[in-house]
Design a protein around this motif. Sequence first.
Motif, mmCIF file in Angstrom:
data_model
loop_
_atom_site.group_PDB
_atom_site.id
_atom_site.type_symbol
_atom_site.label_atom_id
_atom_site.label_comp_id
_atom_site.label_asym_id
_atom_site.label_seq_id
_atom_site.Cartn_x
_atom_site.Cartn_y
_atom_site.Cartn_z
ATOM 1 N N THR A 1 27.139 71.923 -12.073
ATOM 2 C CA THR A 1 25.898 72.480 -12.605
ATOM 3 C C THR A 1 26.188 72.998 -14.002
ATOM 4 O O THR A 1 27.165 73.733 -14.205
ATOM 5 C CB THR A 1 25.373 73.626 -11.722
ATOM 6 N N VAL A 2 25.378 72.582 -14.950
ATOM 7 C CA VAL A 2 25.456 73.115 -16.306
ATOM 8 C C VAL A 2 24.403 74.206 -16.383
ATOM 9 O O VAL A 2 23.227 73.975 -16.081
ATOM 10 C CB VAL A 2 25.215 72.031 -17.365
ATOM 11 N N LYS A 3 24.841 75.398 -16.757
ATOM 12 C CA LYS A 3 23.953 76.560 -16.714
ATOM 13 C C LYS A 3 23.903 77.259 -18.069
ATOM 14 O O LYS A 3 24.942 77.539 -18.673
ATOM 15 C CB LYS A 3 24.448 77.538 -15.647
ATOM 16 N N PHE A 4 22.686 77.521 -18.538
ATOM 17 C CA PHE A 4 22.451 78.305 -19.739
ATOM 18 C C PHE A 4 21.945 79.673 -19.278
ATOM 19 O O PHE A 4 20.967 79.742 -18.525
ATOM 20 C CB PHE A 4 21.369 77.676 -20.612
ATOM 21 N N THR A 5 22.570 80.747 -19.747
ATOM 22 C CA THR A 5 22.106 82.086 -19.413
ATOM 23 C C THR A 5 21.891 82.863 -20.706
ATOM 24 O O THR A 5 22.845 83.141 -21.441
ATOM 25 C CB THR A 5 23.120 82.840 -18.525
ATOM 26 N N GLY A 6 20.644 83.188 -20.969
ATOM 27 C CA GLY A 6 20.300 83.990 -22.139
ATOM 28 C C GLY A 6 20.120 85.429 -21.715
ATOM 29 O O GLY A 6 19.379 85.717 -20.777
ATOM 30 N N ALA A 7 20.819 86.335 -22.380
ATOM 31 C CA ALA A 7 20.714 87.763 -22.077
ATOM 32 C C ALA A 7 20.302 88.502 -23.340
ATOM 33 O O ALA A 7 21.003 88.455 -24.353
ATOM 34 C CB ALA A 7 22.042 88.299 -21.559
ATOM 35 N N GLU A 8 19.156 89.150 -23.255
ATOM 36 C CA GLU A 8 18.625 89.880 -24.402
ATOM 37 C C GLU A 8 18.628 91.375 -24.093
ATOM 38 O O GLU A 8 18.300 91.790 -22.986
ATOM 39 C CB GLU A 8 17.205 89.400 -24.698
ATOM 40 N N THR A 9 19.033 92.171 -25.072
ATOM 41 C CA THR A 9 19.020 93.625 -24.942
ATOM 42 C C THR A 9 17.973 94.168 -25.922
ATOM 43 O O THR A 9 17.351 93.406 -26.644
ATOM 44 C CB THR A 9 20.395 94.228 -25.293
ATOM 45 N N ASP A 10 17.829 95.442 -25.972
ATOM 46 C CA ASP A 10 16.967 96.027 -27.012
ATOM 47 C C ASP A 10 17.802 96.868 -27.978
ATOM 48 O O ASP A 10 17.285 97.692 -28.702
ATOM 49 C CB ASP A 10 15.840 96.847 -26.391
ATOM 50 N N LYS A 11 19.106 96.589 -28.012
ATOM 51 C CA LYS A 11 20.023 97.396 -28.813
ATOM 52 C C LYS A 11 19.821 97.244 -30.313
ATOM 53 O O LYS A 11 20.082 98.166 -31.068
ATOM 54 C CB LYS A 11 21.465 97.078 -28.439
ATOM 55 N N GLY A 12 19.398 96.072 -30.762
ATOM 56 C CA GLY A 12 19.214 95.858 -32.196
ATOM 57 C C GLY A 12 17.775 96.030 -32.635
ATOM 58 O O GLY A 12 17.443 95.826 -33.796
ATOM 59 N N ARG A 13 16.911 96.393 -31.688
ATOM 60 C CA ARG A 13 15.490 96.635 -31.952
ATOM 61 C C ARG A 13 14.768 95.427 -32.510
ATOM 62 O O ARG A 13 13.812 95.552 -33.261
ATOM 63 C CB ARG A 13 15.311 97.842 -32.859
ATOM 64 N N GLY A 14 15.225 94.238 -32.135
ATOM 65 C CA GLY A 14 14.564 93.012 -32.540
ATOM 66 C C GLY A 14 14.550 92.038 -31.383
ATOM 67 O O GLY A 14 14.818 92.405 -30.242
ATOM 68 N N THR A 15 14.253 90.790 -31.681
ATOM 69 C CA THR A 15 14.249 89.748 -30.657
ATOM 70 C C THR A 15 15.163 88.611 -31.075
ATOM 71 O O THR A 15 15.421 88.412 -32.259
ATOM 72 C CB THR A 15 12.832 89.171 -30.444
ATOM 73 N N THR A 16 15.646 87.876 -30.082
ATOM 74 C CA THR A 16 16.393 86.653 -30.342
ATOM 75 C C THR A 16 15.852 85.581 -29.420
ATOM 76 O O THR A 16 15.722 85.791 -28.220
ATOM 77 C CB THR A 16 17.907 86.835 -30.100
ATOM 78 N N ASN A 17 15.504 84.436 -29.999
ATOM 79 C CA ASN A 17 14.997 83.283 -29.266
ATOM 80 C C ASN A 17 16.069 82.205 -29.258
ATOM 81 O O ASN A 17 16.587 81.831 -30.317
ATOM 82 C CB ASN A 17 13.747 82.715 -29.952
ATOM 83 N N PHE A 18 16.405 81.731 -28.070
ATOM 84 C CA PHE A 18 17.338 80.618 -27.916
ATOM 85 C C PHE A 18 16.507 79.419 -27.466
ATOM 86 O O PHE A 18 15.909 79.452 -26.395
ATOM 87 C CB PHE A 18 18.405 80.943 -26.872
ATOM 88 N N VAL A 19 16.464 78.370 -28.273
ATOM 89 C CA VAL A 19 15.672 77.184 -27.973
ATOM 90 C C VAL A 19 16.633 76.021 -27.724
ATOM 91 O O VAL A 19 17.457 75.696 -28.584
ATOM 92 C CB VAL A 19 14.706 76.850 -29.126
ATOM 93 N N VAL A 20 16.540 75.424 -26.536
ATOM 94 C CA VAL A 20 17.426 74.329 -26.130
ATOM 95 C C VAL A 20 16.576 73.082 -25.952
ATOM 96 O O VAL A 20 15.504 73.124 -25.341
ATOM 97 C CB VAL A 20 18.138 74.666 -24.801
ATOM 98 N N ASP A 21 17.049 71.959 -26.485
ATOM 99 C CA ASP A 21 16.298 70.709 -26.364
ATOM 100 C C ASP A 21 17.246 69.516 -26.234
ATOM 101 O O ASP A 21 18.416 69.593 -26.624
ATOM 102 C CB ASP A 21 15.396 70.519 -27.584
ATOM 103 N N ASP A 22 16.704 68.459 -25.689
ATOM 104 C CA ASP A 22 17.395 67.169 -25.577
ATOM 105 C C ASP A 22 18.814 67.272 -25.020
ATOM 106 O O ASP A 22 19.780 66.804 -25.618
ATOM 107 C CB ASP A 22 17.416 66.442 -26.929
ATOM 108 N N THR A 23 18.926 67.888 -23.848
ATOM 109 C CA THR A 23 20.229 67.922 -23.174
ATOM 110 C C THR A 23 20.554 66.514 -22.706
ATOM 111 O O THR A 23 19.662 65.740 -22.340
ATOM 112 C CB THR A 23 20.212 68.883 -21.971
ATOM 113 N N ALA A 24 21.835 66.160 -22.725
ATOM 114 C CA ALA A 24 22.237 64.807 -22.317
ATOM 115 C C ALA A 24 23.647 64.813 -21.771
ATOM 116 O O ALA A 24 24.529 65.516 -22.277
ATOM 117 C CB ALA A 24 22.161 63.841 -23.512
ATOM 118 N N LEU A 25 23.852 64.018 -20.727
ATOM 119 C CA LEU A 25 25.181 63.764 -20.206
ATOM 120 C C LEU A 25 25.497 62.321 -20.521
ATOM 121 O O LEU A 25 24.778 61.415 -20.094
ATOM 122 C CB LEU A 25 25.231 63.992 -18.685
ATOM 123 N N ASN A 26 26.524 62.101 -21.327
ATOM 124 C CA ASN A 26 26.913 60.760 -21.743
ATOM 125 C C ASN A 26 28.211 60.397 -21.040
ATOM 126 O O ASN A 26 29.203 61.104 -21.175
ATOM 127 C CB ASN A 26 27.089 60.702 -23.260
#
Length: 136
Positions: free
Chosen positions: A108-133
């Motif tokens: 299993t390939v797993k992406f885990t995004g963890a966001e805090t409020d420590k920097g008082r901003g936001t972070t967006n992680f955008v993943v596209d076109d995953t492929a196993l070759n």
Amino acid sequence: EIYTLSLHDALPISGTYYAWLDGYGTPHTDTLAQTVSIGSACHTDTFSFWLKIDTSERTSSAVDTLKVQVLNSSGTVLSTLATYSNLNATAYVQKTFSVSAYAGQTITVKFTGAETDKGRGTTNFVVDDTALNQAS
């Protein structure tokens, strides 16, 4: 939660949708996972995806992170392929990793995004076109 909505100026690399993790500005964890079988005769297996990170964090610390991991069929982490953070903000870039060590296995390939409020901003992680070759 995985959203397939337009995010600021983010467009998918191809197709219509992409996976959007985090971006709430509050403590939150999003997970995206896919189970795949790696052929036993394959010797040059790679896993790739496109990643876009945008952030409004105003800190020099990695307060929001995205881990990319390989798990076995029991859910045990076999490897952390990479960890990205708000400090890695970038337009889309393709990431590629060897998964040849897992030939003959179901992983299993797993992406885990963890966001805090420590920097008082936001972070967006955008993943596209995953492929196993796979090539033998």
